[in-house]
Design a protein around this motif. Sequence first.
Motif, short mmCIF file in Angstrom:
data_model
loop_
_atom_site.label_atom_id
_atom_site.label_comp_id
_atom_site.label_asym_id
_atom_site.label_seq_id
_atom_site.Cartn_x
_atom_site.Cartn_y
_atom_site.Cartn_z
N ASP A 113 0.81 -0.98 -0.18
CA ASP A 113 -0.59 -0.28 -0.44
C ASP A 113 0.73 1.46 -0.56
N ALA B 260 3.82 1.63 -1.38
CA ALA B 260 4.04 1.90 -3.04
C ALA B 260 2.91 2.03 -3.63
N LEU B 261 1.97 2.22 -2.95
CA LEU B 261 1.03 2.34 -4.18
C LEU B 261 1.41 4.10 -3.94
N THR B 262 0.68 4.87 -2.57
CA THR B 262 0.31 5.61 -2.41
C THR B 262 2.03 6.96 -2.70
N ASP B 263 3.03 6.35 -2.44
CA ASP B 263 4.29 6.89 -3.45
C ASP B 263 4.05 7.10 -4.77
N THR B 264 3.32 6.07 -5.31
CA THR B 264 3.14 5.94 -7.10
C THR B 264 2.30 7.13 -7.19
N VAL B 265 0.74 6.40 -6.34
CA VAL B 265 -0.11 8.03 -7.20
C VAL B 265 0.71 8.98 -6.80
N LYS B 266 1.44 9.63 -5.11
CA LYS B 266 1.52 11.00 -5.36
C LYS B 266 2.86 11.32 -6.20
N LYS B 267 3.93 10.72 -6.99
CA LYS B 267 4.82 11.25 -7.91
C LYS B 267 4.07 11.16 -9.33
N PHE B 268 2.69 10.17 -9.68
CA PHE B 268 2.16 10.25 -10.52
C PHE B 268 0.74 10.31 -10.42
N THR C 66 -2.55 4.12 -16.25
CA THR C 66 -0.88 4.53 -16.62
C THR C 66 -0.38 5.24 -17.19
N VAL D 246 1.94 7.63 -15.17
CA VAL D 246 2.99 6.25 -14.59
C VAL D 246 4.05 6.57 -17.05
#
Length: 147
Positions: A26, A28-36, A94, A97
């Motif tokens: 979770d 990792a997904l939180t970080d990805t959603v914040k970055k992208f 996607t 990203v």
Amino acid sequence: MIVTVLDICEDRLEDLFNGRPFDMLDAALTDTVKKFPLDIKFISFIRLSNFFGFQPFRDMIEGMRMDTKKVRYENYQELYLYCYYVDGTVALMTVPVMGISPESSSHASSVYNYALSLGIENQLMNILRDVGEYVEVYSIVYQEHAC
């Protein structure tokens, strides 16, 4: 039981988007959603006119729910909605990203709409490829006139 698991996933998703990840996945997904960030409020899809960045994630879970209870698609509109839930959502997620080239002359809304179309078309191709298996194994029926 599957519905309960999907409810738990949906609750975790809500927590994740509110900055409360449950575990490392979770986080990792939180970080990805914040970055992208997923900014798709302008998509011209019936159901998507007023939603925020995590709606495609919720809708993907709804597609999983449909897989547990829906066995017949009576018309193309029902089939289209199913295709959105199971693959159109992934295509939308996607885009941030993969990004949109700064040199692109296309507006972001066009890119998201193209991605949505590609996801839906991809699912239609998957169905055409696997329709025999779906009918035999899952008893899912697509009416001949629907496609």
